[in-house]
Design a protein around this motif. Structure first.
Motif, PDB file in Angstrom:
ATOM      1  N   ASP A   1       0.862  -1.188   0.000  1.00  0.00           N
ATOM      2  CA  ASP A   1       0.000   0.000   0.000  1.00  0.00           C
ATOM      3  C   ASP A   1       0.894   1.232   0.000  1.00  0.00           C
TER       4      ASP A   1
ATOM      5  N   GLU B   1     -11.136   0.704  -0.792  1.00  0.00           N
ATOM      6  CA  GLU B   1     -10.019  -0.173  -0.409  1.00  0.00           C
ATOM      7  C   GLU B   1     -10.463  -1.312   0.511  1.00  0.00           C
TER       8      GLU B   1
ATOM      9  N   THR C   1       1.428   5.517  -0.755  1.00  0.00           N
ATOM     10  CA  THR C   1       0.824   6.844  -0.870  1.00  0.00           C
ATOM     11  C   THR C   1       1.928   7.866  -1.066  1.00  0.00           C
TER      12      THR C   1
ATOM     13  N   ASP D   1      -3.101   7.381  -3.535  1.00  0.00           N
ATOM     14  CA  ASP D   1      -3.116   6.243  -2.599  1.00  0.00           C
ATOM     15  C   ASP D   1      -3.618   5.006  -3.335  1.00  0.00           C
ATOM     16  N   SER D   2      -2.792   3.955  -3.374  1.00  0.00           N
ATOM     17  CA  SER D   2      -3.219   2.733  -4.055  1.00  0.00           C
ATOM     18  C   SER D   2      -2.531   1.528  -3.450  1.00  0.00           C
TER      19      SER D   2
ATOM     20  N   GLU E   1      -6.722  -1.287  -3.446  1.00  0.00           N
ATOM     21  CA  GLU E   1      -7.138   0.102  -3.258  1.00  0.00           C
ATOM     22  C   GLU E   1      -6.925   0.928  -4.521  1.00  0.00           C
TER      23      GLU E   1
HETATM   24 CO    CO Z   1      -3.499   3.091   0.973  1.00  0.00          CO
END
Ligand code: CO
Ligand code: MF3
Ligand code: CO
Length: 279
Positions: free
Chosen positions: A101, A208, A103, A112-113, A241
């Motif tokens: 994760d 997410e 960001t 954010d992913s 996410e």
């Molecule tokens: Co995240």
């Protein structure tokens, strides 16, 4: 705190930050192999962000009220870790599943992913959990349009995942995002249609879902670091996410890049190319 609606400049800033977050995951992908440690992946991510992308790792030193400052440049959650796993020196091994994760902040905007990674060959059950969780995220995404409500998103994710015999973690949710990492609204991954906040153009938020193979209950991880969360029954947990923009007509997934996994066939594709109705 209230919801922020992004204007044209804000949307462009979010597009850039989000594409960079997705490209960081692309960059990390070939390194996720048996034997690598999550600390090594964290170092690769940190250097790529700061030296190649010119982004600031938003997680490094991030300190919500009641938490210790987060010490790393990404979160790595392995197997029964649900979220917020802190990278360490333990090598990943064949059969593990891991969520990375990331960001990054670019020109003040947050992207954010997160994605799941299979470490070598994994069990069919682990693969299925990762795939269904990915599809569950998209079930939520495809409900996004002006006039829809957050409860529509949560309901779509929950019903899809529970039909497969999986459970939704309730204690953590998606969130508004922009000039701040975590903004209103909270985006629940369960819920009832027609309830909660109405979606409006210019909103940007994450979807997410954390989905467990077993029961939904969670607890603090054994590390007692104040961050790591694990499933109470030690069943596997997966999470994906994306950061999403509400457009005039539907949605735009901002955290896409060349290495993003294919969009599931059930997602109406015309939405992705839709031209905004108003300027
Ligand atoms: Co995240
Ligand atoms: N990136 C996580 C999210 O999706 C938040 C991580 S906060 C951290 O919201 F401090 F744990 F990194
Ligand atoms: Co997030």
């Amino acid at each position: 705190m209230s919801i922020t609606y992004k204007d044209a400049a804000g949307i462009e800033g979010m597009r850039v930050a989000c594409r960079l977050a997705s490209e960081l995951l692309d960059f990390l992908t070939p390194f996720v192999k048996p034997g690598v440690t999550t600390n090594e992946i964290d170092r690769l991510a940190h250097d790529y962000m700061t030296q190649v992308q010119g982004t600031i790792p938003a997680t490094l030193g991030y300190q919500p009220p009641g938490y210790a400052p987060y010490p790393k440049s990404l979160c790595s959650s392995v197997n029964h870790q649900v979220c917020h796993g802190i990278p360490n020196d333990k090598p990943l091994k064949k059969g593990d599943i891991v969520n990375l994760d990331v960001t990054g902040i670019k020109d003040g905007w947050h992207g954010d992913s997160s994605r799941m990674f299979l470490v070598g060959e994994t069990s069919i059950a682990a693969k299925r959990l990762c795939q269904i969780t990915y599809e569950a995220m998209w079930q939520g995404i495809m409900r996004v349009k002006p006039g829809a409500r957050l409860g529509d998103i949560g309901f779509a994710i929950q019903t899809f995942a529970e039909k497969q015999g999986f459970s939704i973690v309730r204690e953590f949710c998606g969130h508004g995002i922009g000039a701040r990492f975590h903004e209103d609204p909270q985006v629940m991954h369960y819920g009832r249609p027609g309830t909660q906040e109405e979606l409006k153009p210019g909103m940007t938020f994450t979807i997410e879902p954390m989905i467990n193979a077993g029961k939904r209950d969670i607890k603090d991880g054994p590390e007692k670091d104040g961050w790591s969360i694990v499933t109470r029954d030690h069943s596997l947990s997966a999470q994906w996410e994306h950061t999403i923009l509400v457009t005039e007509t539907s949605y735009e997934v901002l955290t896409l890049s060349a290495g993003s996994p294919p969009i599931p066939a059930f997602v109406p594709q015309n939405k992705l190319a839709e031209v905004p109705v108003s300027a």
